[in-house]
Design an enzyme around this catalytic site. Structure first.
Site, mmCIF file in Angstrom:
data_model
loop_
_atom_site.group_PDB
_atom_site.id
_atom_site.type_symbol
_atom_site.label_atom_id
_atom_site.label_comp_id
_atom_site.label_asym_id
_atom_site.label_seq_id
_atom_site.Cartn_x
_atom_site.Cartn_y
_atom_site.Cartn_z
ATOM 1 N N SER A 249 0.778 -1.233 0.000
ATOM 2 C CA SER A 249 0.000 0.000 0.000
ATOM 3 C C SER A 249 0.816 1.292 0.000
ATOM 4 O O SER A 249 0.259 2.371 -0.140
ATOM 5 C CB SER A 249 -0.951 0.022 1.210
ATOM 6 O OG SER A 249 -0.232 0.051 2.422
ATOM 7 N N LYS A 294 -5.755 4.877 8.584
ATOM 8 C CA LYS A 294 -4.592 5.614 8.102
ATOM 9 C C LYS A 294 -4.834 7.121 8.143
ATOM 10 O O LYS A 294 -3.895 7.897 8.356
ATOM 11 C CB LYS A 294 -4.234 5.159 6.681
ATOM 12 C CG LYS A 294 -3.715 3.733 6.645
ATOM 13 C CD LYS A 294 -3.321 3.292 5.245
ATOM 14 C CE LYS A 294 -2.754 1.874 5.279
ATOM 15 N NZ LYS A 294 -2.298 1.423 3.949
#
Length: 347
Positions: A249, A294
């Site tokens: 990611s 996140k």
């Protein structure tokens, strides 16, 4: 004397049996593993100390990768996660494949991270007009579906180098070669298992219904998430040290940081910029998991801008989290690397 000691011991256990029972129950509750994982906000790490381009340019701002913490659940953690806004309970079979061990899962994540670094390096150097030489050495098996032909004859870590005696060194080549195959077809794989070269014959079989996607293949060998073994030679040299961070990611942010060090202009314009998203060789930014967590990590690190993939509802989930925590961070949707670069040019 012996009788007296025995009597005292019996009295001790009789008087303290409830305490002992409580301690046993507490130990069971605290340490008994559940078939779930708990994910929570990780951290936002400045990439400048992680990525080093030889003779690279230094800038006033920073790019940051964001992480999600993942751990196995016990009963107290399960309850805490259910009562928390940004801790998520995920069934184990959605994190690990069936019959996949923790070691195999961790190895798969690290291989995906390495693949992400390679893609980011290639794209960054090509975008910056710098020299990069690429060599492919085969395709790693990083996951195997339970009940499929690959389960009996392949192992996680095997490297496929040929299909039906024809060299296959890239992931796309492997997938393109297997795509026309139908259930019942026979496939001969040449693999490397450690230093040993082997030929393995497998039959193509139909996937179990739970694995079939609307637009995807209906039959195969049962190999999941294949990752190419790639070596890259760049000029200037690049060193990336991610320790035990796994997964793909950080691809977008790796690409931006490498470009920032390769080129004289300051892509950050003095800003603290976080983000997430995979990067492929066509410069597409792919969706990831845990984006709301996140967002929390990036906000706590003081990020001013956050790049979020458009696909997979990542962007809408990021905006929702940003509003929910009252963050002033700007959420920027990106579908390709060019989307991010175009936004940075306007800062």
């Amino acid at each position: 004397m012996t009788t007296e000691k025995t009597t005292k011991r019996k009295n001790f256990f009789s008087q303290n049996k409830f305490i002992i029972l409580f301690l046993l129950v507490f130990a069971f509750i605290a340490f008994y593993p559940l078939p779930y994982y708990i994910t929570s906000p990780g951290d936002a790490r400045v990439l400048d100390p992680i990525i080093s381009v030889e003779g690279g340019d230094e800038d006033t701002g920073v790019f940051m990768l964001t992480t999600v913490s993942v751990g196995t659940a016990n009963i107290p953690q399960y309850i805490w996660a259910k009562l928390s806004d940004y801790r998520e309970v995920i069934p184990a079979d959605q994190i690990r494949g069936e019959d996949e061990t923790d070691e195999e899962y961790n190895q798969r994540q690290l291989q995906m991270m390495e693949d992400s670094q390679h893609a980011a390096t290639i794209v960054a150097f090509q975008e910056a007009g710098k020299k990069v030489d690429i060599e492919y050495h085969g395709v790693y098996v990083t996951g195997i579906m339970s009940g499929m032909p690959a389960e009996k004859k392949l192992k996680v870590g095997d490297k496929i180098i040929a299909v039906d005696r024809n060299p296959v060194m890239e992931t796309k080549k492997l997938l393109d070669t297997l795509a026309p195959k139908k259930a019942g077809d026979s496939v001969d794989l040449t693999i490397l298992r450690g230093d040993k070269k082997m030929n393995v014959n497998l039959n193509i079989e139909e996937f179990p219904k739970k694995y079939i996607q609307d637009q995807g293949p209906k039959a195969g060998l049962g190999i999941t998430s294949p990752v190419a073994d790639v070596s890259i030679v760049t000029d200037p040299k690049v060193k990336i040290d991610t320790s035990q961070i796994g997964g793909p990611s950080a691809g977008l942010m790796f690409t931006l940081e490498i470009m920032d060090q390769l080129t004289p202009e300051d892509l950050t314009h003095g800003k603290k910029i976080a983000g997430t998203g995979t990067m492929d060789l066509q410069k597409n930014v792919g969706p990831i998991g845990g984006i709301q967590q996140k967002i929390v990590a990036a906000d706590e690190a003081g990020a001013e801008i956050f790049f979020a993939p458009v696909d997979g509802e990542n962007y809408s989930d990021a905006v929702k989290a940003q509003k929910d925590i009252g963050s002033k961070m700007k959420i920027v949707p990106v579908k390709t690397l060019n989307d991010a670069l175009d936004y940075l040019k306007k800062l």
